[in-house]
Design an enzyme around this catalytic site. Structure first.
Site, PDB file in Angstrom:
ATOM      1  N   GLN A   8      58.645 -57.841  35.669  1.00  0.00           N
ATOM      2  CA  GLN A   8      57.677 -56.824  35.265  1.00  0.00           C
ATOM      3  C   GLN A   8      56.261 -57.348  35.509  1.00  0.00           C
ATOM      4  O   GLN A   8      55.299 -56.629  35.286  1.00  0.00           O
ATOM      5  CB  GLN A   8      57.835 -56.522  33.770  1.00  0.00           C
ATOM      6  CG  GLN A   8      59.153 -55.862  33.423  1.00  0.00           C
ATOM      7  CD  GLN A   8      59.487 -56.065  31.957  1.00  0.00           C
ATOM      8  OE1 GLN A   8      60.099 -57.061  31.576  1.00  0.00           O
ATOM      9  NE2 GLN A   8      59.077 -55.128  31.129  1.00  0.00           N
ATOM     10  N   ASN A   9      56.162 -58.601  35.910  1.00  0.00           N
ATOM     11  CA  ASN A   9      54.837 -59.191  36.084  1.00  0.00           C
ATOM     12  C   ASN A   9      54.230 -58.792  37.418  1.00  0.00           C
ATOM     13  O   ASN A   9      54.941 -58.568  38.396  1.00  0.00           O
ATOM     14  CB  ASN A   9      54.911 -60.713  35.994  1.00  0.00           C
ATOM     15  CG  ASN A   9      55.332 -61.169  34.614  1.00  0.00           C
ATOM     16  OD1 ASN A   9      55.294 -60.380  33.671  1.00  0.00           O
ATOM     17  ND2 ASN A   9      55.738 -62.404  34.490  1.00  0.00           N
ATOM     18  N   HIS A  11      56.606 -53.583  38.568  1.00  0.00           N
ATOM     19  CA  HIS A  11      55.291 -53.033  38.238  1.00  0.00           C
ATOM     20  C   HIS A  11      54.246 -53.309  39.313  1.00  0.00           C
ATOM     21  O   HIS A  11      53.048 -53.236  39.044  1.00  0.00           O
ATOM     22  CB  HIS A  11      54.812 -53.586  36.886  1.00  0.00           C
ATOM     23  CG  HIS A  11      55.646 -53.116  35.725  1.00  0.00           C
ATOM     24  ND1 HIS A  11      55.542 -53.638  34.462  1.00  0.00           N
ATOM     25  CD2 HIS A  11      56.601 -52.155  35.658  1.00  0.00           C
ATOM     26  CE1 HIS A  11      56.417 -53.023  33.654  1.00  0.00           C
ATOM     27  NE2 HIS A  11      57.062 -52.134  34.362  1.00  0.00           N
ATOM     28  N   CYS A  48      46.453 -46.434  48.282  1.00  0.00           N
ATOM     29  CA  CYS A  48      45.616 -45.251  48.183  1.00  0.00           C
ATOM     30  C   CYS A  48      46.051 -44.411  46.987  1.00  0.00           C
ATOM     31  O   CYS A  48      47.237 -44.147  46.804  1.00  0.00           O
ATOM     32  CB  CYS A  48      45.725 -44.441  49.468  1.00  0.00           C
ATOM     33  SG  CYS A  48      44.820 -42.889  49.385  1.00  0.00           S
ATOM     34  N   CYS A  96      40.475 -45.035  51.743  1.00  0.00           N
ATOM     35  CA  CYS A  96      41.705 -45.152  52.510  1.00  0.00           C
ATOM     36  C   CYS A  96      41.442 -44.855  53.992  1.00  0.00           C
ATOM     37  O   CYS A  96      40.875 -43.816  54.314  1.00  0.00           O
ATOM     38  CB  CYS A  96      42.733 -44.168  51.948  1.00  0.00           C
ATOM     39  SG  CYS A  96      44.206 -44.008  52.960  1.00  0.00           S
ATOM     40  N   THR A 128      60.312 -61.235  27.847  1.00  0.00           N
ATOM     41  CA  THR A 128      59.944 -59.820  27.787  1.00  0.00           C
ATOM     42  C   THR A 128      60.264 -59.287  26.403  1.00  0.00           C
ATOM     43  O   THR A 128      61.281 -59.656  25.810  1.00  0.00           O
ATOM     44  CB  THR A 128      60.623 -58.996  28.907  1.00  0.00           C
ATOM     45  OG1 THR A 128      60.357 -57.612  28.683  1.00  0.00           O
ATOM     46  CG2 THR A 128      62.109 -59.233  28.981  1.00  0.00           C
ATOM     47  N   ASN A 145      63.246 -66.259  24.579  1.00  0.00           N
ATOM     48  CA  ASN A 145      61.996 -65.708  24.048  1.00  0.00           C
ATOM     49  C   ASN A 145      61.745 -66.378  22.697  1.00  0.00           C
ATOM     50  O   ASN A 145      62.655 -66.431  21.872  1.00  0.00           O
ATOM     51  CB  ASN A 145      62.151 -64.184  23.869  1.00  0.00           C
ATOM     52  CG  ASN A 145      60.808 -63.486  23.624  1.00  0.00           C
ATOM     53  OD1 ASN A 145      59.988 -63.967  22.857  1.00  0.00           O
ATOM     54  ND2 ASN A 145      60.612 -62.345  24.272  1.00  0.00           N
ATOM     55  N   PRO A 146      60.545 -66.894  22.453  1.00  0.00           N
ATOM     56  CA  PRO A 146      60.310 -67.541  21.148  1.00  0.00           C
ATOM     57  C   PRO A 146      60.433 -66.575  19.966  1.00  0.00           C
ATOM     58  O   PRO A 146      60.590 -67.007  18.835  1.00  0.00           O
ATOM     59  CB  PRO A 146      58.885 -68.095  21.260  1.00  0.00           C
ATOM     60  CG  PRO A 146      58.297 -67.509  22.485  1.00  0.00           C
ATOM     61  CD  PRO A 146      59.401 -67.026  23.356  1.00  0.00           C
TER      62      PRO A 146
HETATM   63  P1  NAD Z   1      55.935 -58.194  27.237  1.00  0.00           P
HETATM   64  O1  NAD Z   1      56.059 -56.915  26.528  1.00  0.00           O
HETATM   65  O2  NAD Z   1      56.816 -58.434  28.395  1.00  0.00           O
HETATM   66  O3  NAD Z   1      56.039 -59.377  26.086  1.00  0.00           O
HETATM   67  C1  NAD Z   1      55.865 -60.751  26.321  1.00  0.00           C
HETATM   68  C2  NAD Z   1      56.996 -61.489  25.617  1.00  0.00           C
HETATM   69  O4  NAD Z   1      56.959 -62.857  25.997  1.00  0.00           O
HETATM   70  C3  NAD Z   1      56.922 -61.458  24.093  1.00  0.00           C
HETATM   71  O5  NAD Z   1      58.150 -60.972  23.582  1.00  0.00           O
HETATM   72  C4  NAD Z   1      56.721 -62.932  23.704  1.00  0.00           C
HETATM   73  O6  NAD Z   1      57.399 -63.280  22.518  1.00  0.00           O
HETATM   74  C5  NAD Z   1      57.308 -63.653  24.891  1.00  0.00           C
HETATM   75  N1  NAD Z   1      56.793 -65.007  25.140  1.00  0.00           N
HETATM   76  C6  NAD Z   1      55.583 -65.523  24.819  1.00  0.00           C
HETATM   77  N2  NAD Z   1      55.497 -66.797  25.236  1.00  0.00           N
HETATM   78  C7  NAD Z   1      56.661 -67.101  25.845  1.00  0.00           C
HETATM   79  C8  NAD Z   1      57.186 -68.271  26.475  1.00  0.00           C
HETATM   80  N3  NAD Z   1      56.459 -69.395  26.608  1.00  0.00           N
HETATM   81  N4  NAD Z   1      58.446 -68.232  26.977  1.00  0.00           N
HETATM   82  C9  NAD Z   1      59.185 -67.110  26.870  1.00  0.00           C
HETATM   83  N5  NAD Z   1      58.747 -65.980  26.288  1.00  0.00           N
HETATM   84  C10 NAD Z   1      57.496 -65.967  25.778  1.00  0.00           C
HETATM   85  O7  NAD Z   1      54.532 -58.428  27.834  1.00  0.00           O
HETATM   86  P2  NAD Z   1      53.128 -57.759  27.516  1.00  0.00           P
HETATM   87  O8  NAD Z   1      52.149 -58.835  27.584  1.00  0.00           O
HETATM   88  O9  NAD Z   1      53.225 -56.919  26.301  1.00  0.00           O
HETATM   89  O10 NAD Z   1      52.944 -56.809  28.816  1.00  0.00           O
HETATM   90  C11 NAD Z   1      53.583 -55.606  29.076  1.00  0.00           C
HETATM   91  C12 NAD Z   1      53.447 -55.290  30.599  1.00  0.00           C
HETATM   92  O11 NAD Z   1      52.100 -55.526  31.053  1.00  0.00           O
HETATM   93  C13 NAD Z   1      54.269 -56.215  31.470  1.00  0.00           C
HETATM   94  O12 NAD Z   1      55.556 -55.764  31.618  1.00  0.00           O
HETATM   95  C14 NAD Z   1      53.447 -56.256  32.773  1.00  0.00           C
HETATM   96  O13 NAD Z   1      53.708 -55.175  33.626  1.00  0.00           O
HETATM   97  C15 NAD Z   1      52.028 -56.168  32.322  1.00  0.00           C
HETATM   98  N6  NAD Z   1      51.443 -57.540  32.235  1.00  0.00           N
HETATM   99  C16 NAD Z   1      51.710 -58.446  33.236  1.00  0.00           C
HETATM  100  C17 NAD Z   1      51.208 -59.741  33.144  1.00  0.00           C
HETATM  101  C18 NAD Z   1      51.531 -60.718  34.256  1.00  0.00           C
HETATM  102  O14 NAD Z   1      51.726 -60.313  35.389  1.00  0.00           O
HETATM  103  N7  NAD Z   1      51.646 -62.015  33.947  1.00  0.00           N
HETATM  104  C19 NAD Z   1      50.444 -60.117  32.043  1.00  0.00           C
HETATM  105  C20 NAD Z   1      50.174 -59.162  31.052  1.00  0.00           C
HETATM  106  C21 NAD Z   1      50.689 -57.881  31.173  1.00  0.00           C
HETATM  107 ZN    ZN Z   2      45.195 -42.262  51.640  1.00  0.00          ZN
END
Ligand code: NAD
Ligand code: ZN
Length: 250
Positions: free
Chosen positions: A98-99, A116, A124, A145, A186, A211-212
């Site tokens: 999702q990152n 994502h 565009c 574009c 996540t 996940n912690p």
């Molecule tokens: P999320 O909903 O996926 O939650 C993050 C999770 O990671 C939490 O449950 C937390 O407990 C856990 N976590 C924290 N530290 C950790 C570790 N060291 N090891 C394992 N797990 C750990 O993420 P969000 O920040 O709420 O973002 C939602 C959406 O926003 C994402 O799906 C993404 O599309 C976008 N986003 C992407 C990034 C990126 O690309 N790095 C950063 C922020 C947001």
């Molecule tokens: Zn276009």
């Protein structure tokens, strides 16, 4: 518990992983929750939307420039590298993320489904075509574009938008055939991504969560590690490697 996981999955040939912002937390990429993720007191929900872009392209682009800069200063952590290595232990392996931060690719993972999008790409807003190359975005002369003259936006999925259909469909297929499914870093709240581990589980996969904090998925997981991914994953990979080397020697 690690040994039990190794015992359970050592003969599996097909594995899938879903990662969220947590896998990049140890690299210093801010998650959306918490103060660190804020920019000029805006919440991401106020910036990562089409409404915000239509209302004020400049402010949205300034925010993305800031995030691109932050992310470009980060490096993959041991969790990302361990997932690259994990791929080599299965015949069929797909990493679903999702990152948008590109850190899995930087770590050397090759089969990556980016649900994502990717923060470094642009597309565009009108005709949806991807725009090649890393455009430098200057807020007072925003690019248009080349195909239709429409406005250029980051190629990421905003709040309220659908996921790219080809990518999510491929992710469903991957989840359906996985014998082992890892959900890592996540919060497992945002669908459809959050349904992928459950689809795998319903088809009989072993579900492993790292996940912690506990999440809604924790009740369904066969194994839950309440730990940082950068600590557990390298250990898991090294133990799995040890058994696969033993198998090769026999
Ligand atoms: P999320 O909903 O996926 O939650 C993050 C999770 O990671 C939490 O449950 C937390 O407990 C856990 N976590 C924290 N530290 C950790 C570790 N060291 N090891 C394992 N797990 C750990 O993420 P969000 O920040 O709420 O973002 C939602 C959406 O926003 C994402 O799906 C993404 O599309 C976008 N986003 C992407 C990034 C990126 O690309 N790095 C950063 C922020 C947001
Ligand atoms: Zn276009």
């Amino acid at each position: 518990m690690l040994d039990q996981v190794v015992k359970t999955i050592q003969n599996s040939t097909s594995a899938a992983v879903l990662t969220g912002a947590g896998i990049s937390a140890e690299s210093g990429v801010p998650t959306f929750r918490g103060q660190q993720g804020l920019w000029k007191k805006f919440r991401p929900e106020q910036l990562a939307t089409m409404e915000a872009f239509l209302a004020d392209q400049v402010v949205v682009w300034e925010w993305y420039n800031w995030r691109r800069q932050l992310i470009s200063e980060t490096r993959p952590n041991p969790g990302h590298f361990a997932l690259r290595d994990l791929a080599e232990l299965f015949n069929d392996f797909t990493l679903i993320t999702q990152n948008v931060d590109n850190l899995h690719r930087l770590a050397g993972s090759v089969r990556v489904l980016e649900l994502h999008g990717n923060i470094y790409r642009n597309k565009c807003a009108d005709c949806d075509r991807q725009v090649a190359g890393q455009l430098e975005i200057v807020p007072d002369s925003l690019p248009i574009c080349p195909a239709c003259g429409g406005r250029i936006r980051p190629d990421v999925v905003w709040f309220g938008e659908m996921l790219p259909s080809d990518v999510i469909e491929e992710a469903y297929r991957v989840a359906e055939r996985a014998e082992v499914f890892f959900s890592i870093g996540t919060s497992a709240l945002v669908h459809p991504a959050a349904s992928l581990p459950l689809i795998a589980k319903r088809r009989g996969a072993t579900l492993i969560e790292i996940n912690p904090e506990r999440t809604p998925l924790s009740d369904y997981a066969d194994f839950t590690f309440l730990a940082n991914s950068g600590e557990i994953l390298p250990e898991l990979v090294s133990r799995l490697r040890a058994v696969s080397e033993r198998k090769v020697r026999r």
